[in-house]
Design an enzyme around this catalytic site. Structure first.
Site, PDB file in Angstrom:
ATOM      1  CB  VAL A  34      -0.944  -0.013   1.227  1.00  0.00           C
ATOM      2  CG1 VAL A  34      -1.627   1.337   1.412  1.00  0.00           C
ATOM      3  CG2 VAL A  34      -1.974  -1.121   1.092  1.00  0.00           C
ATOM      4  N   GLY A  37       2.274   2.971  -3.238  1.00  0.00           N
ATOM      5  CA  GLY A  37       1.483   3.929  -4.012  1.00  0.00           C
ATOM      6  C   GLY A  37       1.009   5.115  -3.195  1.00  0.00           C
ATOM      7  CG  HIS A  38      -1.690   6.553   0.239  1.00  0.00           C
ATOM      8  ND1 HIS A  38      -1.436   7.077   1.479  1.00  0.00           N
ATOM      9  CD2 HIS A  38      -2.800   7.192  -0.216  1.00  0.00           C
ATOM     10  CE1 HIS A  38      -2.354   7.986   1.778  1.00  0.00           C
ATOM     11  NE2 HIS A  38      -3.186   8.079   0.765  1.00  0.00           N
ATOM     12  CG  PHE A  39       1.178   9.801  -1.320  1.00  0.00           C
ATOM     13  CD1 PHE A  39       0.318   9.890  -2.400  1.00  0.00           C
ATOM     14  CD2 PHE A  39       0.726  10.140  -0.064  1.00  0.00           C
ATOM     15  CE1 PHE A  39      -0.979  10.343  -2.229  1.00  0.00           C
ATOM     16  CE2 PHE A  39      -0.579  10.585   0.106  1.00  0.00           C
ATOM     17  CZ  PHE A  39      -1.439  10.686  -0.976  1.00  0.00           C
ATOM     18  CG  LEU A  44       1.679   9.897   4.567  1.00  0.00           C
ATOM     19  CD1 LEU A  44       0.988  11.137   4.004  1.00  0.00           C
ATOM     20  CD2 LEU A  44       2.117  10.135   6.006  1.00  0.00           C
TER      21      LEU A  44
END
Lengths: 157, 93
Positions: A34, A37-39, A44
């Site tokens: 996760v 991609g975030h970020f 986060l």
């Protein structure tokens, strides 16, 4: 927490079905797809997963109140506030309080804290319905065992 | 003191963004006012809070689905309000 499997609650540490309160420990992993991609370069915990954490915490309370006779599904989120960034590795405490136990639905207030500081809160409405399949109930009982929901709350056949 | 209908109509108007003047005792919450199931949860929550009751929505829905009773009995507002009054009276008894 295993974010990619939507396992947001590590341990239910306080559960009072009659009183309508629950508290859970949720440790944000140091690494997860996760965060790729975030970020990129600035990991986060996504805000939607903070809300999901509150929903799952409240969900354990509602499941216990029905003794796993019925399933709960998140139906509405109100007044969601994402107050602080949550970085990998943080230890979170999620709590929820039953506001109203309706017929086939329930309303709860959820609160997420890190180091005693509120990082997110929301009002959550759940639908409470029959388990769509026996297998889902079995899966939920397995998950209940994993997060430490006491067996005394499992007894619906 | 507002009547049950006035209170319920006010809740529906505010919760579902429906003009108050279009809500009558003969309005069917679903068929006439177009309230969907999620909005109806909000309405139910507000009614439960306002009257200090717990509307037995599951029982009502079951009775309607099984054909035991017309949905008008529960979802036309005058019927809904009569049921609310009965629940309030039962609670006070």
């Amino acid at each position: 927490m295993r974010l990619e499997y939507f396992q947001m609650v590590d341990r239910v540490v306080a559960l009072d079905p009659a009183g309508g309160t629950v508290r859970a420990d949720c440790h944000v992993p140091e690494a997860s797809p996760v965060f790729e991609g975030h970020f990129p370069g600035h990991p986060l915990l996504p805000g939607v997963l903070m809300i999901e954490t509150l929903a799952q915490t409240g969900g354990w309370l509602l499941l216990a109140r029905t003794r796993f006779a019925r399933m709960v599904f998140l139906a509405q989120v109100r007044e969601a506030k994402l107050r602080s960034f949550v970085a990998p590795g943080r230890a979170l405490v999620a709590s929820a309080r039953l506001v109203h136990d309706g017929s086939g639905y329930a309303v709860m207030e959820g609160r997420l804290e890190a180091d005693g500081k509120r990082v997110a809160d929301a009002e959550l409405t759940f639908r409470i319905v029959a388990f769509p399949t026996p297998d889902l109930r079995a899966q939920m009982l397995d998950a209940a065992r994993r997060v430490g929901v006491a067996e005394e709350w499992w007894d619906a056949g | 003191m507002a009547s049950t209908f006035d209170t319920v109509a006010g809740i529906i108007s505010e919760t579902c963004d429906i003009p108050r003047e279009s809500i009558t005792p003969e309005s069917h919450a679903i068929n006439d006012l177009g309230i969907d199931s999620l909005d109806f949860l909000d309405v139910a929550f507000a009614i439960d809070k306002a009257f200090g009751i717990k509307m037995p929505l599951e029982q009502w829905t079951s009775e309607v689905n099984e054909g035991k009773i017309s949905s008008d009995n529960y979802f036309v507002l005058k019927g809904l309000c009569a049921n609310i009054d009965a629940l309030v009276a039962a609670k006070a008894a």
